[in-house]
Scaffold this active site. Structure first.
Site, PDB file in Angstrom:
ATOM      1  N   CYS A 267      59.934  19.600  56.041  1.00  0.00           N
ATOM      2  CA  CYS A 267      60.619  18.320  55.506  1.00  0.00           C
ATOM      3  C   CYS A 267      61.770  18.065  56.225  1.00  0.00           C
ATOM      4  CB  CYS A 267      60.514  18.216  53.798  1.00  0.00           C
ATOM      5  SG  CYS A 267      60.460  16.721  53.336  1.00  0.00           S
ATOM      6  N   HIS A 352      55.172  20.284  52.472  1.00  0.00           N
ATOM      7  CA  HIS A 352      55.641  21.362  51.605  1.00  0.00           C
ATOM      8  C   HIS A 352      54.727  22.494  51.209  1.00  0.00           C
ATOM      9  CE1 HIS A 352      59.934  19.878  49.999  1.00  0.00           C
ATOM     10  NE2 HIS A 352      59.216  18.779  50.549  1.00  0.00           N
ATOM     11  N   GLU A 354      55.038  25.438  50.111  1.00  0.00           N
ATOM     12  CA  GLU A 354      55.089  26.305  48.760  1.00  0.00           C
ATOM     13  C   GLU A 354      54.401  25.330  47.787  1.00  0.00           C
ATOM     14  OE1 GLU A 354      58.028  22.697  48.109  1.00  0.00           O
ATOM     15  OE2 GLU A 354      57.374  23.884  49.986  1.00  0.00           O
TER      16      GLU A 354
END
Length: 394
Positions: A267, A352, A354
């Site tokens: 990001c 992202h 995750e």
């Protein structure tokens, strides 16, 4: 019929939405954005990348599963405000410790419900993100919390939104980075990696730990010499809020360490790498925020559904000498979603992996990072064929 305390959302373009108060009673101002996730409101609220922003949730019903301490992405909420069609005052979830409203009241999150969020999102998609103010009448008129705001009062808030500091050109990371370095506890010995904290999420640290990394989180202003003094095997540049352009100290650090350590950026970290290599970023009209963004892996041809939260993007063509090559692109608008250095073991993604909240299609990137570190082993500055293949996502 239950009477509800009145509230308004006033935008800098003069638009006023009238609704009802929720959460902490007060006033707040910030950049109004929208997120299309169907779940994960707690993770969204506690994501430091939302520092300075008021978040509109497009899903119409929010709060029905309460708040659980284990779902926090940081130590507190960083959103400036929250907007929903309807908040639930009750919740049902065996994991939850409190209701969403109690959580908002505890941390001072000013919110509004009962407005036409579809109309608001349509306005943001058409005209772009704008600054706005949420104001509760019970805060300004405690003697008449159920009364309407007058047109003159509404215009005061419109002007307040107009006068508010823009996110553009402003360093938002100073409010979210750690004050002191810290090590994340792991159960096994692994590769030591320095995590530059520009607003890192807890889940990212956990995912890195799961693949065999010993994370050491350091402040955003940590110098290259301080990073190398920790004798790391790799470098990670985290997510974070706002405009990457004013973070010149971070650009300098990333540039000086490029090629010395296997590096992974997510990001804001992705944007910092682009600017460190001499490139530019640009502000998007309304950004990508949600858990359903389609991204194409250019090396495999696979399409991943990803979680995203950003309002700026890297202009790959502005990076001189072809230093980075595109590895991933957004299927909706063609913007750059991932890149890899053409020579060094350095790669990054705009989204992202995750995925908290969101799908798990891209978690393989954490495995790729540890493969980069293992392949580098000895640091000549030139990645092995295995490392290059891993970086490009094959």
């Amino acid at each position: 019929m239950i009477r509800k305390e009145r509230a308004i959302l006033a935008l800098e373009d003069g638009t006023v939405y009238r609704g009802y108060a929720f959460g902490h009673r007060g006033e707040t101002v910030g950049e109004v954005v929208f997120n299309t996730s169907m779940t994960g409101y707690q993770e969204i609220m506690t994501d430091p990348s939302y520092n300075g922003q008021i978040v509109t949730i497009t899903y119409p019903h929010v709060g029905n599963y309460g708040v659980a301490i284990y779902d926090m992405e940081s130590n507190k909420p960083y959103v400036r405000g929250f907007i929903s069609r309807e908040f639930s005052g009750e919740y049902s979830n065996y994991r939850a410790q409190q209701s969403l409203e109690a959580f908002m009241q505890q941390y001072g999150v000013v919110s509004i419900q009962g407005i036409d969020t579809r109309a608001l999102v349509r306005r943001l998609r058409t005209g772009g993100v704008v600054k706005g103010v949420i104001a509760h009448r019970s805060y300004t008129h405690p003697e008449d919390a159920y009364g309407e705001f007058s047109p003159a009062e509404e215009q005061v808030y419109v002007q307040r939104a107009l006068d508010h500091q823009d996110i553009d050109g402003f360093d938002m990371t100073k409010d979210v980075t750690t004050a002191l370095p810290y090590a994340f506890p792991t159960l096994r010995h692994g590769k030591r990696v320095v995590l530059m904290d520009f607003g890192i999420k807890h889940t990212i640290i956990e995912r890195l730990s799961e693949v065999g990394i010993e994370p050491i989180v350091v402040p955003a202003h940590t110098t290259p010499a301080q990073v190398m003094a920790l004798q790391p095997h790799g470098l990670f540049l985290s997510n974070g809020p706002g405009d990457p352009a004013p973070l010149e100290y971070a650009h300098k650090t990333a540039w000086e360490l490029m090629g010395l350590l296997p590096t992974f950026g997510i990001c804001l970290g992705h944007q910092i790498l682009g600017m460190a290599a001499g490139g530019r970023t640009f502000k998007m009209k309304f950004g990508h925020r949600g858990g359903n963004q389609p991204v194409k892996n250019l090396l495999t041809g696979n399409v991943e559904i990803t979680a995203q939260n950003h309002g700026y993007a890297v202009d790959l063509e502005s990076i001189p000498n072809g230093a980075f090559v595109a590895t991933h692109v957004n299927m909706n608008d063609g913007t750059l979603e991932g890149m890899a250095h053409s020579r060094y073991p350095v790669f990054s993604v705009q989204y992202h992996p995750e995925a908290s909240p969101g799908p798990h299609d891209s978690r393989y990137l954490f495995d790729r990072f540890i493969e980069e570190i293992d392949a580098f082993d000895g640091a000549t500055g030139t990645p092995t064929e295995k490392a290059l293949t891993g970086r490009l996502g094959v």
